[in-house]
Design a protein around this motif. Structure first.
Motif, PDB file in Angstrom:
ATOM      1  N   PHE A 120      12.531   3.972  -9.068  1.00  0.00           N
ATOM      2  CA  PHE A 120      13.940   4.293  -8.847  1.00  0.00           C
ATOM      3  C   PHE A 120      14.520   5.041 -10.049  1.00  0.00           C
ATOM      4  O   PHE A 120      15.319   5.976  -9.878  1.00  0.00           O
ATOM      5  CB  PHE A 120      14.744   3.014  -8.595  1.00  0.00           C
ATOM      6  N   THR A 121      14.131   4.642 -11.261  1.00  0.00           N
ATOM      7  CA  THR A 121      14.639   5.312 -12.462  1.00  0.00           C
ATOM      8  C   THR A 121      14.151   6.754 -12.527  1.00  0.00           C
ATOM      9  O   THR A 121      14.921   7.679 -12.829  1.00  0.00           O
ATOM     10  CB  THR A 121      14.197   4.549 -13.729  1.00  0.00           C
ATOM     11  N   PHE A 122      12.861   6.961 -12.235  1.00  0.00           N
ATOM     12  CA  PHE A 122      12.321   8.321 -12.185  1.00  0.00           C
ATOM     13  C   PHE A 122      12.985   9.135 -11.077  1.00  0.00           C
ATOM     14  O   PHE A 122      13.245  10.337 -11.240  1.00  0.00           O
ATOM     15  CB  PHE A 122      10.807   8.285 -11.966  1.00  0.00           C
ATOM     16  N   ALA A 123      13.260   8.491  -9.939  1.00  0.00           N
ATOM     17  CA  ALA A 123      13.896   9.193  -8.822  1.00  0.00           C
ATOM     18  C   ALA A 123      15.277   9.699  -9.224  1.00  0.00           C
ATOM     19  O   ALA A 123      15.655  10.827  -8.884  1.00  0.00           O
ATOM     20  CB  ALA A 123      13.989   8.270  -7.613  1.00  0.00           C
ATOM     21  N   LEU A 124      16.028   8.867  -9.944  1.00  0.00           N
ATOM     22  CA  LEU A 124      17.350   9.294 -10.405  1.00  0.00           C
ATOM     23  C   LEU A 124      17.229  10.515 -11.306  1.00  0.00           C
ATOM     24  O   LEU A 124      17.975  11.489 -11.160  1.00  0.00           O
ATOM     25  CB  LEU A 124      18.035   8.149 -11.151  1.00  0.00           C
ATOM     26  N   TYR A 125      16.283  10.482 -12.233  1.00  0.00           N
ATOM     27  CA  TYR A 125      16.093  11.615 -13.143  1.00  0.00           C
ATOM     28  C   TYR A 125      15.677  12.862 -12.357  1.00  0.00           C
ATOM     29  O   TYR A 125      16.190  13.956 -12.594  1.00  0.00           O
ATOM     30  CB  TYR A 125      15.041  11.287 -14.193  1.00  0.00           C
ATOM     31  N   ALA A 126      14.752  12.685 -11.416  1.00  0.00           N
ATOM     32  CA  ALA A 126      14.258  13.828 -10.632  1.00  0.00           C
ATOM     33  C   ALA A 126      15.370  14.441  -9.793  1.00  0.00           C
ATOM     34  O   ALA A 126      15.489  15.672  -9.681  1.00  0.00           O
ATOM     35  CB  ALA A 126      13.107  13.385  -9.741  1.00  0.00           C
ATOM     36  N   MET A 127      16.219  13.599  -9.205  1.00  0.00           N
ATOM     37  CA  MET A 127      17.323  14.110  -8.391  1.00  0.00           C
ATOM     38  C   MET A 127      18.324  14.878  -9.251  1.00  0.00           C
ATOM     39  O   MET A 127      18.789  15.959  -8.879  1.00  0.00           O
ATOM     40  CB  MET A 127      18.019  12.943  -7.673  1.00  0.00           C
ATOM     41  N   ALA A 128      18.656  14.315 -10.421  1.00  0.00           N
ATOM     42  CA  ALA A 128      19.605  14.988 -11.316  1.00  0.00           C
ATOM     43  C   ALA A 128      19.029  16.281 -11.873  1.00  0.00           C
ATOM     44  O   ALA A 128      19.760  17.238 -12.120  1.00  0.00           O
ATOM     45  CB  ALA A 128      19.991  14.047 -12.452  1.00  0.00           C
ATOM     46  N   ALA A 129      17.693  16.316 -12.065  1.00  0.00           N
ATOM     47  CA  ALA A 129      17.045  17.506 -12.613  1.00  0.00           C
ATOM     48  C   ALA A 129      16.859  18.604 -11.578  1.00  0.00           C
ATOM     49  O   ALA A 129      16.423  19.711 -11.913  1.00  0.00           O
ATOM     50  CB  ALA A 129      15.686  17.128 -13.216  1.00  0.00           C
ATOM     51  N   GLY A 130      17.142  18.312 -10.313  1.00  0.00           N
ATOM     52  CA  GLY A 130      17.060  19.331  -9.276  1.00  0.00           C
ATOM     53  C   GLY A 130      15.709  19.450  -8.618  1.00  0.00           C
ATOM     54  O   GLY A 130      15.441  20.441  -7.923  1.00  0.00           O
ATOM     55  N   LEU A 131      14.851  18.454  -8.788  1.00  0.00           N
ATOM     56  CA  LEU A 131      13.534  18.529  -8.161  1.00  0.00           C
ATOM     57  C   LEU A 131      13.619  18.430  -6.648  1.00  0.00           C
ATOM     58  O   LEU A 131      12.688  18.783  -5.941  1.00  0.00           O
ATOM     59  CB  LEU A 131      12.622  17.423  -8.707  1.00  0.00           C
ATOM     60  N   PHE A 132      14.772  17.932  -6.128  1.00  0.00           N
ATOM     61  CA  PHE A 132      14.968  17.839  -4.690  1.00  0.00           C
ATOM     62  C   PHE A 132      16.000  18.859  -4.210  1.00  0.00           C
ATOM     63  O   PHE A 132      16.560  18.724  -3.123  1.00  0.00           O
ATOM     64  CB  PHE A 132      15.394  16.426  -4.294  1.00  0.00           C
ATOM     65  N   GLY A 133      16.286  19.866  -5.071  1.00  0.00           N
ATOM     66  CA  GLY A 133      17.116  20.971  -4.624  1.00  0.00           C
ATOM     67  C   GLY A 133      18.564  20.966  -5.060  1.00  0.00           C
ATOM     68  O   GLY A 133      19.287  21.916  -4.763  1.00  0.00           O
ATOM     69  N   HIS A 134      19.033  19.948  -5.751  1.00  0.00           N
ATOM     70  CA  HIS A 134      20.439  19.889  -6.144  1.00  0.00           C
ATOM     71  C   HIS A 134      20.524  19.546  -7.625  1.00  0.00           C
ATOM     72  O   HIS A 134      20.709  18.390  -7.991  1.00  0.00           O
ATOM     73  CB  HIS A 134      21.203  18.844  -5.323  1.00  0.00           C
ATOM     74  N   ARG A 135      20.389  20.529  -8.492  1.00  0.00           N
ATOM     75  CA  ARG A 135      20.403  20.285  -9.929  1.00  0.00           C
ATOM     76  C   ARG A 135      21.776  19.790 -10.386  1.00  0.00           C
ATOM     77  O   ARG A 135      22.804  20.280  -9.940  1.00  0.00           O
ATOM     78  CB  ARG A 135      20.030  21.568 -10.678  1.00  0.00           C
ATOM     79  N   HIS A 136      21.753  18.809 -11.307  1.00  0.00           N
ATOM     80  CA  HIS A 136      22.962  18.216 -11.878  1.00  0.00           C
ATOM     81  C   HIS A 136      23.827  17.532 -10.828  1.00  0.00           C
ATOM     82  O   HIS A 136      25.043  17.449 -10.964  1.00  0.00           O
ATOM     83  CB  HIS A 136      23.806  19.260 -12.627  1.00  0.00           C
TER      84      HIS A 136
END
Length: 325
Positions: free
Chosen positions: A281-297
């Motif tokens: 879950f912690t990595f998922a939060l970082y990945a989502m914020a980093a835009g790995l799923f298409g929405h950076r920041h």
């Protein structure tokens, strides 16, 4: 089961109210003693917001149980991201500043990985406690230095400063400090008694009770603070609340079982199931914020839905597949 259920609900409600009174009194006392608002906000308020988890963890450890405090700390971190942040993102996408992405989120991931490394041997002992204590001191010093240097807006500082109480007479501050601390202890005992009784009645372990009922219950203040901040447009405070709570849960809350009741992990599943889920879950939060799923920041509504689905699935596995050993 009516009495244990009432004990859990009453204990949680009293725990949350007592923590608020304790923070109010202790912060006012510190300010009256001449301690700067910055230090009061970072240290007293920062640790005080985790006082429900800390009180439960300490009391359970003094009673020789490490299943509840370990479950509470790990479960609260899973709840912070999989439930609280997920619900917040479903209400309104959460914006994540680049400074948070560079500084606080990697630090949060690092703290989660530190816990995994400490317990890979199957124990949480006093040496691990010393490492956690050193990490907690280092985190607080880093937060203070970052705030004093003015190195950009800091979400942890903003979140803690927001909870600073107004000045009050010393006598009144002392009264609320004593009342808050006393009720924290009493509410924790009530909550632990009810949780253990429910665990025994339904044949689930104390670890699972800590991961579910207690973790969700003690995370309710974070849920309220996060959604409130988000609705006011204070995304930094909302995300800072999640990140700060997650790091304090590991570095501060787990000090009690490590130093008071050191020993083997209560169940092997903590290492094989629960800690990997927390890290994921912690990595998922970082990945989502980093835009790995298409929405950076940004943590989007879709991200929130995925996180919530993962949390519900994990909770269902806990409640249907875990029994006391």
């Amino acid at each position: 089961m009516l009495l244990p259920t009432f004990a859990v609900l009453a204990g949680l409600a009293l725990l949350i109210w007592a923590a608020d009174r304790f923070i109010l009194g202790a912060s006012a006392l510190a300010r009256a003693a001449g301690i700067s608002p910055l230090v009061v906000g970072m240290v007293i308020v920062g640790l005080g917001t985790s006082s429900p988890e800390l009180a439960v963890s300490t009391l359970a450890s003094l009673q020789g149980s490490n299943g509840i405090p370990l479950g509470n700390a790990v479960g609260s971190n899973i709840c912070n991201i999989g439930l609280i942040l997920a619900l917040a993102a479903l209400i309104k996408p959460v914006q994540v500043q680049s400074t948070i992405l560079r500084r606080e989120l990697p630090l949060c991931v690092g703290v989660a990985l530190l816990l995994v490394m400490l317990v890979l041997d199957g124990d949480l002992d006093r040496l691990d406690g010393a490492v956690l204590a050193a990490g907690l001191v280092a985190l607080i010093l880093w937060m203070l230095r970052t705030a004093r240097d003015g190195a950009g807006p800091d979400p942890l500082q903003a979140e803690h400063q927001k909870h600073l109480p107004p000045p009050m007479p010393v006598g009144r501050a002392l009264m609320w400090t004593v009342i808050g601390l006393s009720l924290l202890i009493g509410a924790s005992q009530l909550l632990i008694w009810g949780a253990v009784a429910i665990a025994q009645a339904y044949g689930v372990s104390e670890l699972v009770i800590g991961l579910t009922i207690i973790a969700i219950g003690t995370s309710l203040p974070e849920l309220a603070a996060t959604i409130s901040g988000l609705l006011k447009g204070e995304d930094d405070i909302a995300i800072g609340n999640i990140i700060g709570s997650s790091m304090f849960n590991i570095l501060a809350i787990l000090l009690a079982p490590a130093l008071i009741a050191p020993g083997p992990l209560p169940e092997a599943s903590l290492l094989s199931r629960d800690l990997p889920v927390m890290v994921a879950f912690t990595f998922a939060l970082y990945a989502m914020a980093a835009g790995l799923f298409g929405h950076r920041h940004r943590v989007s509504r879709l991200d929130g839905g995925l996180l919530l689905a993962g949390f519900c699935g994990y909770t269902l596995i806990l409640l249907t597949g875990s029994t006391t050993t």
